[in-house]
Scaffold this active site. Structure first.
Site, PDB file in Angstrom:
ATOM      1  N   HIS A  13     -54.417  33.142  -4.295  1.00 39.91           N
ATOM      2  CA  HIS A  13     -53.759  33.211  -2.987  1.00 39.91           C
ATOM      3  C   HIS A  13     -54.735  33.776  -1.958  1.00 39.91           C
ATOM      4  CE1 HIS A  13     -49.621  32.352  -4.406  1.00 39.91           C
ATOM      5  NE2 HIS A  13     -50.084  32.858  -5.543  1.00 39.91           N
ATOM      6  N   ARG A  68     -53.922  35.395  12.770  1.00 36.22           N
ATOM      7  CA  ARG A  68     -53.234  34.921  13.970  1.00 36.22           C
ATOM      8  C   ARG A  68     -53.886  33.732  14.661  1.00 36.22           C
ATOM      9  NH1 ARG A  68     -50.027  39.219  16.784  1.00 36.22           N
ATOM     10  NH2 ARG A  68     -49.406  40.659  15.144  1.00 36.22           N
ATOM     11  N   GLU A 212     -42.660  32.688 -14.736  1.00 29.35           N
ATOM     12  CA  GLU A 212     -43.333  33.994 -14.614  1.00 29.35           C
ATOM     13  C   GLU A 212     -42.299  35.093 -14.801  1.00 29.35           C
ATOM     14  OE1 GLU A 212     -46.271  36.373 -11.505  1.00 29.35           O
ATOM     15  OE2 GLU A 212     -44.751  35.000 -10.712  1.00 29.35           O
ATOM     16  N   ASP A 290     -54.941  35.012  -9.309  1.00 30.66           N
ATOM     17  CA  ASP A 290     -53.729  35.198  -8.512  1.00 30.66           C
ATOM     18  C   ASP A 290     -54.020  35.923  -7.192  1.00 30.66           C
ATOM     19  OD1 ASP A 290     -51.066  34.776  -8.006  1.00 30.66           O
ATOM     20  OD2 ASP A 290     -50.319  36.250  -9.434  1.00 30.66           O
TER      21      ASP A 290
END
Length: 356
Positions: A13, A68, A212, A290
């Site tokens: 991620h 942003r 999971e 992960d």
């Protein structure tokens, strides 16, 4: 031995891959230091140390608030690329959750700016490090469930928007799959079947998280209803012998994240992790990180665990590392190149003959 092994990562991620220096840089850029526990890298490093699941979520939420602009994403991707380069990663499929960044936060970010930033960062990482990056845009399943009306009628929302964003990024920006992330509790895969069916029809891969926190039913749902090409996590498939046979027989890869599973409480100890048992059952296992910066690991460290904790031989580690290349969705010519480089490295390090 495994530091210089050419690696592929399939479950990473973006917001969990940023080093403290980058988080601090983003906060200073937007005058948002109040979102952080301090104004030094040491303070952020201490903040990243895992305490519990709620702390983990708070850290990830704060990082999202710092992303942003297109420039922010370019910086984030480059920083993640630096970390991957230090681990000899050659190719990675990185998960991004555009709905949580664009719609949920309402900070003025647009899909065009997000895609521009991802692409700028991706091109820089390729030019400087020779690493190829692709993206998985995942649906935040818990937010998507808030889009259901009482009685079960579906209201277009997070799932459909995420699909639209993924399709927008397919041709020129390296989006290769649609994911399904977030907590599985009270959020099964089945209601998302229509979105994944369209995604697959349009050429995206189905790459949901399942198995999971929830049991085999979640994995069955991902296989049957989402037509999953790979499963994120999938560790609780071990509880169902028929499911193991299905995964092994169809060669559906699992994206396993050992350290993350322990830190997030889905496995009591690393010694108890089901990876070896899944491997013995014939399931195609891949090793991943992960959210590496938030659970204190790296891809190199995950491979070391195979040896130090589970007693894998170098040949066994190489076999599993090669699985990640065969399971990735790089273009055919790129996959051939990745396999050739990996096999050349493996044949130098194994006295037992070529890897097959």
């Amino acid at each position: 031995m495994f530091e210089d092994m050419p690696k592929v990562e399939l479950h990473l991620h973006l917001d969990g891959a940023l080093p403290p220096r980058t988080v601090l840089q983003l906060a200073e850029r937007h005058d948002l230091l109040e979102l952080l526990p301090g104004d030094t890298e040491d303070a952020i490093t201490d903040w990243f140390v895992f305490h519990d699941f709620y702390h983990f979520v708070d850290v990830k939420r704060a990082i999202k608030k710092l992303l942003r602009t297109a420039g922010d994403f370019a910086l984030a991707v480059y920083a993640a690329g630096q970390e991957l380069h230090a681990q000899s990663v050659r190719y990675a499929e990185i998960t991004v959750t555009p709905y949580s960044l664009i719609d949920a936060l309402d900070q003025g970010l647009t899909i065009d700016a997000l895609l521009e930033g991802l692409e700028t960062g991706r091109q820089r990482v390729r030019a400087e490090f020779g690493i190829e990056l692709r993206w998985v845009f995942d649906i935040p399943r818990n937010r998507a469930f808030a889009d259901y009306r009482r009685g079960g009628d579906y209201v277009p929302g997070a799932a459909e928007r995420t699909l639209a964003y993924a399709l927008r990024g397919m041709e020129q920006h390296g989006v290769i799959g649609l994911g399904l992330g977030g907590s599985e509790v009270n959020a099964p895969p089945e209601p998302f079947a229509h979105v994944f069916a369209e995604a697959k029809q349009r050429g995206l891969k189905s790459l949901p998280h399942a198995g999971e926190s929830e049991g085999p039913a979640s994995v069955w749902g991902a296989l049957r209803e989402l037509q999953a090409d790979r499963i994120g996590h999938g560790i609780r498939a071990l509880e169902d012998e028929r499911l193991l046979q299905e995964l092994a027989g169809r060669r559906v890869p699992l994206e396993v994240n050992m350290t993350s599973n322990v830190y997030l409480g889905f496995c009591p100890r690393i010694e108890d992790h089901p990876l070896p048992a899944l491997d013995r059952a014939g399931v195609l296992i891949t090793v991943n990180t992960d959210d590496p910066k938030l659970v204190g690991t790296s891809l190199t460290e995950e491979y070391r665990l195979l040896v130090d904790v589970f007693g894998y031989t170098p040949a066994g580690v190489i076999r599993i590392a090669r699985n990640a290349i065969t399971a990735c969705y790089a273009e055919p010519h790129l996959k051939r190149r990745l396999l050739a480089e990996f096999d050349a490295w493996a044949n130098q390090h194994l006295p037992l003959g070529p890897v097959s």
